[in-house]
Design a protein around this motif. Sequence first.
Motif: not given
Length: 497
Positions: A170-176, A185-190, A213-218, A253-258
Amino acid sequence: MHRPPTAEAEVAEELAAVRPALVSRYAAELAGARAAVLTRLWRALAHEPLPWVAGRERGRDGLTVRLADGRRLHGPPADPYATAAYVAAVGLDGVEYDDPARLTTALAVAHGAGFAAELGHSVASLALSRAGHAEGAERWPVDDWVWEQRVVDGHPYHPNCRSRPGFSVAEQLAYGPEHGPVVRLGLVPVPAGSCVVSGAWPEELRDGGRLLLPVHPWQVEHVLKLPCEPGPSAHPLMSLRTLALSGGRHVKTALSARLTSSVRDISVYSIVLSATLSDFAEALAARTGGLLHVTRTLGAATAGSPELAAVWRESPGVYAAPGERVVPVAALAGTGLPASPGWLARFARLALTVGLRLLDLGVALEAHGQNLLVVLSPAGEPLRLVYRDLADIRVSPARLARHGVPVPELTGRLVTDDETALRRKLFGSLVAGALAATAGSAAALRAALETAVPDLPRTPDLLALLEEPLPAKALTLMRLSPGAPGDQWAGLPNPLL
């Protein structure tokens, strides 16, 4: 004996639950995906300095790879620059394997079990990408993100071309990007005081004393697990973590995946240097006589962690005049232009002119098919180049000083005067990467270079390109060497020798 389900079966099961209409197409794509990944793996077995390979014998019936334990692999002649899947099966002591994951398991080499699992995921994800990709009706789209989403197969030479561990179907279909989604995107207040900011942070992403800060939903779901506000919608680009927003800006965005080889986050180091690098690259590009533009970094910020950071860049499309198109080199195959030997030679001449000029000045670009874009005329002629993402270039203070170029205030891994390192960075990405993949075979690459090279200035770097093996990252060796940090290299047959 009970066998655990394969990655192919796991994806099929998930797909049946979330997108049942794609199941039959996915199943039909599996054989081609296995061949595509096996072709990339065979390239590594044929050319990389793998410690358990004792020798290689090329004969009329193909290539035999002798292993240190006495076993033998046999397959077709290996073209290190081929992009089409031409390896249907590889024999290991007389047993045929058409599945790269099972072949790697049978090899039983150090760290091979983990790599075999990655190859299984690569096959399954590649089949899913091909099944879910919707062909665009426009041959020459206007929006830059449309070009990016046409790149379906990922890295042209990495066996992990589509490995996305940690991503559900589902995530590959949603983000690939190849599936054509729109990502919210999400926004994290810092607190602004706790952030490192480089350049100008957008005013619309400031809230009093806080940065948004814009962040990826994954990243939000799997890594940060923080509350965030809803952010803008965007189109994912080739790198998956970089997205195009309305108005023409791109956000990384930061996306801490391999993905393929590396964990994709954004280091604090790259944030700190981003504005300096952007200004320096813009000034250096001006020395190419208008043949190169570098996308400017508009602003970058991190909350002190590679897992929570973002970079704003201008779109490469701002460097196109009316009627022109800016196309990532990795997407050129979809235009049909590289099929012409004359076009390929003109493109090679342009790319080498720019790359070698900057290398002589003191900057080695990582000019692979994702970072390098070409400006095409309305008739499809290559006019200029655009380069983006300066996070992994190499800068030589000695070369810059020799040409009277002001040396920027840089430190760390970006800085080196080592000629081998500088040449590997450019030649491995541009010639063994972008140009080779655009050509699609050793023969086509050789023909393009033979036409382009006579017009180039005879610098020491060009002579090294002509006379030495062509450097390329040893991608499989790197995945099988988890304890060895940094890049490892292979010397590929030089198409001009």
